[in-house]
Design an enzyme around this catalytic site. Structure first.
Site, PDB file in Angstrom:
ATOM      1  CE  LYS A  80      -3.378   5.183  -1.829  1.00 13.21           C
ATOM      2  NZ  LYS A  80      -4.390   5.701  -2.755  1.00 13.21           N
ATOM      3  CE1 TYR A 118      -3.656   2.582   0.495  1.00  6.12           C
ATOM      4  CE2 TYR A 118      -2.208   3.481   2.187  1.00  6.12           C
ATOM      5  CZ  TYR A 118      -3.317   3.610   1.363  1.00  6.12           C
ATOM      6  OH  TYR A 118      -4.062   4.765   1.397  1.00  6.12           O
TER       7      TYR A 118
HETATM    8  N1  LIG Z   1      -9.263   6.500   5.074  1.00  5.40           N
HETATM    9  C1  LIG Z   1      -7.978   6.736   5.239  1.00  5.40           C
HETATM   10  O1  LIG Z   1      -7.455   6.681   6.398  1.00  5.40           O
HETATM   11  C2  LIG Z   1      -7.126   7.135   4.070  1.00  5.40           C
HETATM   12  C3  LIG Z   1      -5.917   7.821   4.318  1.00  5.40           C
HETATM   13  C4  LIG Z   1      -5.128   8.171   3.225  1.00  5.40           C
HETATM   14  C5  LIG Z   1      -5.529   7.883   1.940  1.00  5.40           C
HETATM   15  N2  LIG Z   1      -6.705   7.216   1.736  1.00  5.40           N
HETATM   16  C6  LIG Z   1      -7.086   6.910   0.345  1.00  5.40           C
HETATM   17  O2  LIG Z   1      -8.335   7.498   0.085  1.00  5.40           O
HETATM   18  C7  LIG Z   1      -8.965   6.822  -0.992  1.00  5.40           C
HETATM   19  C8  LIG Z   1     -10.427   6.571  -0.656  1.00  5.40           C
HETATM   20  O3  LIG Z   1     -10.501   5.684   0.431  1.00  5.40           O
HETATM   21  P1  LIG Z   1     -11.586   5.830   1.597  1.00  5.40           P
HETATM   22  O4  LIG Z   1     -10.836   6.160   2.833  1.00  5.40           O
HETATM   23  O5  LIG Z   1     -12.679   6.716   1.190  1.00  5.40           O
HETATM   24  O6  LIG Z   1     -12.013   4.298   1.714  1.00  5.40           O
HETATM   25  P2  LIG Z   1     -13.415   3.565   1.451  1.00  5.40           P
HETATM   26  O7  LIG Z   1     -14.483   4.168   2.293  1.00  5.40           O
HETATM   27  O8  LIG Z   1     -13.099   2.120   1.609  1.00  5.40           O
HETATM   28  O9  LIG Z   1     -13.733   3.884  -0.079  1.00  5.40           O
HETATM   29  C9  LIG Z   1     -13.062   3.243  -1.137  1.00  5.40           C
HETATM   30  C10 LIG Z   1     -13.806   3.491  -2.436  1.00  5.40           C
HETATM   31  O10 LIG Z   1     -13.080   2.826  -3.475  1.00  5.40           O
HETATM   32  C11 LIG Z   1     -13.989   1.995  -4.193  1.00  5.40           C
HETATM   33  N3  LIG Z   1     -13.329   0.786  -4.659  1.00  5.40           N
HETATM   34  C12 LIG Z   1     -12.694  -0.158  -3.912  1.00  5.40           C
HETATM   35  N4  LIG Z   1     -12.298  -1.172  -4.677  1.00  5.40           N
HETATM   36  C13 LIG Z   1     -12.675  -0.869  -5.953  1.00  5.40           C
HETATM   37  C14 LIG Z   1     -12.571  -1.532  -7.190  1.00  5.40           C
HETATM   38  N5  LIG Z   1     -11.993  -2.740  -7.286  1.00  5.40           N
HETATM   39  N6  LIG Z   1     -13.091  -0.951  -8.294  1.00  5.40           N
HETATM   40  C15 LIG Z   1     -13.705   0.251  -8.208  1.00  5.40           C
HETATM   41  N7  LIG Z   1     -13.844   0.935  -7.060  1.00  5.40           N
HETATM   42  C16 LIG Z   1     -13.342   0.374  -5.948  1.00  5.40           C
HETATM   43  C17 LIG Z   1     -15.083   1.635  -3.191  1.00  5.40           C
HETATM   44  O11 LIG Z   1     -16.310   1.354  -3.854  1.00  5.40           O
HETATM   45  P3  LIG Z   1     -16.916  -0.110  -4.124  1.00  5.40           P
HETATM   46  O12 LIG Z   1     -16.595  -0.955  -2.943  1.00  5.40           O
HETATM   47  O13 LIG Z   1     -18.355   0.181  -4.319  1.00  5.40           O
HETATM   48  O14 LIG Z   1     -16.257  -0.562  -5.392  1.00  5.40           O
HETATM   49  C18 LIG Z   1     -15.220   2.931  -2.412  1.00  5.40           C
HETATM   50  O15 LIG Z   1     -16.085   3.803  -3.081  1.00  5.40           O
HETATM   51  C19 LIG Z   1      -8.136   5.553  -1.235  1.00  5.40           C
HETATM   52  O16 LIG Z   1      -7.307   5.737  -2.360  1.00  5.40           O
HETATM   53  C20 LIG Z   1      -7.285   5.442   0.025  1.00  5.40           C
HETATM   54  O17 LIG Z   1      -6.082   4.786  -0.214  1.00  5.40           O
HETATM   55  C21 LIG Z   1      -7.515   6.847   2.760  1.00  5.40           C
END
Ligand SMILES: NC(=O)c1ccc[n+]([C@@H]2O[C@H](COP(=O)([O-])OP(=O)(O)OC[C@H]3O[C@@H](n4cnc5c(N)ncnc54)[C@H](OP(=O)(O)O)[C@@H]3O)[C@@H](O)[C@H]2O)c1
Length: 271
Positions: free
Chosen positions: A159, A155
């Protein structure tokens, strides 16, 4: 002056940060193309946003880990006939644990989603922005991009790629009035930590946990700046991303490794 794009495409719009992007952009009257796998959630969201904000919303149900997924999304947008002024490559997931014990295909799917789909969609949608000399790409990276993370190795590496790639593109397309920015959130309330199977010591009671709402506000404000990346949150996140400037890499990765070590681990792996 705040200048919001007329049409935005958001990947991972069904939950968390992507869902919040959809809400905040809809409130600015941006028409939306929402991409994710969960068709029910996307459909419900599209109905909600169209009614509430009187905008056009279209959904594309697509698993972005599949090979050729970027092309499928591009073709669907072509059929729709809408331009994309703002591309938000947000979909992503992580997978916590000792690399060699984690599922191999899951690591490859993570690279496919976090890197390949992001590069592919950027390659499709960036040229028209450069041609019209207007448009933006937000690539969602993370504060994990700034240092290696033992037990979250693939991961963090994905990133780091997103950060490096986005900053290079920032410089390439800046002369054309197009903006590429790497959004680097710290721990954010969403489904992310549960899906990554974080242990309690990393996911619960985190003093620097931000809301998706705050992360997206920071991202949209940063679109008005000339920055190549934006680190969200407070001083803890700023401190973390600057550690690599001062510490030898071996020391840094050992410290991070201790923090991310599974509770049952004896610690021998961090040396
Ligand atoms: N939350 C944190 O602490 C954090 C911190 C830093 C960066 N981020 C980044 O922020 C971004 C969004 O994450 P989030 O925190 O909002 O997590 P989340 O609530 O798990 O959302 C992830 C999104 O990605 C979609 N997704 C997952 N697998 C997919 C696939 N195979 N094809 C198409 N869509 C897919 C999911 O939709 P479906 O399941 O409906 O496909 C969901 O809409 C990610 O890139 C993550 O790495 C998160």
């Amino acid at each position: 002056m705040t200048h919001f794009p007329a049409y935005a495409l958001i990947t991972g719009a069904s939950s968390g940060i992507g869902l919040e992007f959809a809400h905040q952009l809809a409130a600015q009257k941006t028409h939306l193309i929402l991409v994710a796998r969960s068709s029910d959630r996307l459909y419900q969201l599209s109905q909600e946003l169209q009614t509430q904000y009187d905008i056009q919303v279209s959904i594309i149900v697509q698993d972005l880990t599949l090979s050729g997924a970027g092309t499928e999304v591009y073709k669907a947008v072509q059929t729709l006939g809408w331009p994309v002024h703002l591309l938000i490559n947000n979909a992503g997931f992580g997978d916590y644990g000792l690399f060699m014990e984690r599922d191999r295909l899951k690591q490859l799917a993570m690279i496919q989603l976090n890197i390949t789909a992001l590069v592919d969609l950027t390659h499709y949608f960036l040229p028209p922005m450069v041609q019209r000399q207007w448009g933006s790409v937000i690539n969602v990276a993370s504060i994990a991009a700034f240092q290696p993370i033992p037990f979250f190795s693939v991961y963090a590496a994905t990133k780091a790629f997103v950060l490096s790639f986005s900053e290079s593109l920032w410089a390439e397309v800046r002369p054309y009035g197009v903006k590429v920015i790497a959004l680097c959130p710290g721990p954010t309330a969403s489904n992310f930590m549960e899906i990554a199977q974080f242990p309690d010591h990393l996911s619960k009671n985190n003093p620097s946990l931000e809301s998706a709402e705050q992360v997206v506000r920071t991202a949209l404000a940063a679109l008005q700046s000339d920055s190549a990346n934006v680190v969200t949150g407070g001083w803890i996140n700023q401190f973390i991303v600057n550690l690599s400037r001062f510490l030898p890499r071996e020391l840094l990765v050992s410290i991070v490794g201790k923090q991310f070590q599974p509770p049952s681990s004896n610690g021998s792996s961090s040396h």
